[in-house]
Design a protein around this motif. Sequence first.
Motif, PDB file in Angstrom:
ATOM      1  N   TRP A  86       0.841  -1.196   0.000  1.00 31.79           N
ATOM      2  CA  TRP A  86       0.000   0.000   0.000  1.00 31.79           C
ATOM      3  C   TRP A  86       0.870   1.237   0.000  1.00 31.79           C
ATOM      4  N   PRO A  87       0.488   2.225  -0.826  1.00 33.36           N
ATOM      5  CA  PRO A  87      -0.415   2.116  -1.970  1.00 33.36           C
ATOM      6  C   PRO A  87       0.287   1.407  -3.123  1.00 33.36           C
ATOM      7  N   LEU A  98       4.011   2.472  -3.791  1.00 27.95           N
ATOM      8  CA  LEU A  98       4.497   3.809  -4.146  1.00 27.95           C
ATOM      9  C   LEU A  98       5.323   4.345  -2.982  1.00 27.95           C
ATOM     10  N   ALA A  99       6.137   5.348  -3.257  1.00 32.79           N
ATOM     11  CA  ALA A  99       6.958   5.985  -2.231  1.00 32.79           C
ATOM     12  C   ALA A  99       6.487   7.422  -2.049  1.00 32.79           C
ATOM     13  N   ALA A 100       6.401   7.841  -0.797  1.00 37.02           N
ATOM     14  CA  ALA A 100       6.037   9.230  -0.497  1.00 37.02           C
ATOM     15  C   ALA A 100       7.297  10.080  -0.521  1.00 37.02           C
ATOM     16  N   GLY A 101       7.164  11.273  -1.050  1.00 36.39           N
ATOM     17  CA  GLY A 101       8.287  12.201  -1.098  1.00 36.39           C
ATOM     18  C   GLY A 101       7.803  13.596  -1.449  1.00 36.39           C
ATOM     19  N   VAL A 102       8.749  14.476  -1.655  1.00 33.93           N
ATOM     20  CA  VAL A 102       8.432  15.860  -2.005  1.00 33.93           C
ATOM     21  C   VAL A 102       9.081  16.177  -3.342  1.00 33.93           C
ATOM     22  N   VAL A 108       4.067  14.037  -2.706  1.00 33.48           N
ATOM     23  CA  VAL A 108       3.568  13.185  -3.786  1.00 33.48           C
ATOM     24  C   VAL A 108       3.838  11.717  -3.494  1.00 33.48           C
ATOM     25  N   TRP A 109       3.093  10.877  -4.197  1.00 31.80           N
ATOM     26  CA  TRP A 109       3.359   9.447  -4.271  1.00 31.80           C
ATOM     27  C   TRP A 109       3.994   9.196  -5.630  1.00 31.80           C
ATOM     28  N   ARG A 116       8.426   8.196 -11.498  1.00 34.75           N
ATOM     29  CA  ARG A 116       7.294   8.926 -12.057  1.00 34.75           C
ATOM     30  C   ARG A 116       6.301   9.232 -10.947  1.00 34.75           C
ATOM     31  N   VAL A 117       5.886  10.492 -10.879  1.00 37.14           N
ATOM     32  CA  VAL A 117       4.883  10.900  -9.899  1.00 37.14           C
ATOM     33  C   VAL A 117       3.535  10.342 -10.337  1.00 37.14           C
ATOM     34  N   VAL A 118       2.860   9.660  -9.416  1.00 41.69           N
ATOM     35  CA  VAL A 118       1.558   9.062  -9.702  1.00 41.69           C
ATOM     36  C   VAL A 118       0.441   9.991  -9.244  1.00 41.69           C
TER      37      VAL A 118
END
Length: 134
Positions: A86-87, A98-102, A108-109, A116-118
């Motif tokens: 998840w996610p 997905l990975a969370a970041g800035v 963004v994820w 690639r930003v999802v």
Amino acid sequence: MNEELATLLEPVLRDVKATCAVRVRVREEWDAAVGGLVMLYGPDGSGAGLVPRFGASDAEQVADFADQAQDWAVEALCAELKPAVWPECPEHPDAHPLAAGVVRGVAVWSCPMSRRVVARVGELGGPVSGVVTS
């Protein structure tokens, strides 16, 4: 819950509600070591705390909360014997989360492989349901 904390958590909780297969209960608690924190609880009663990182920008804080919520979600999914991703990355289903970041000042994820930003944190798809706030 204080207003600033609630504002920073709102997009993260929206994503959990919209896309996580485990129902979550959210509660603010006090810990002598870290101060105020938000606890996420799964159906089995197990929980994990989302600890604020002071000095971080709003976007960094949202990404940190998303990362911490992801840790909770993976454990909660395992406990419910559901796939523990998840996610899920839409580019690589059943492979990795997905990975969370800035990126450019926005939480963004993104795909950790392609980068690639999802979606922005708070904008993952699906119907919104499943959070109980107590």
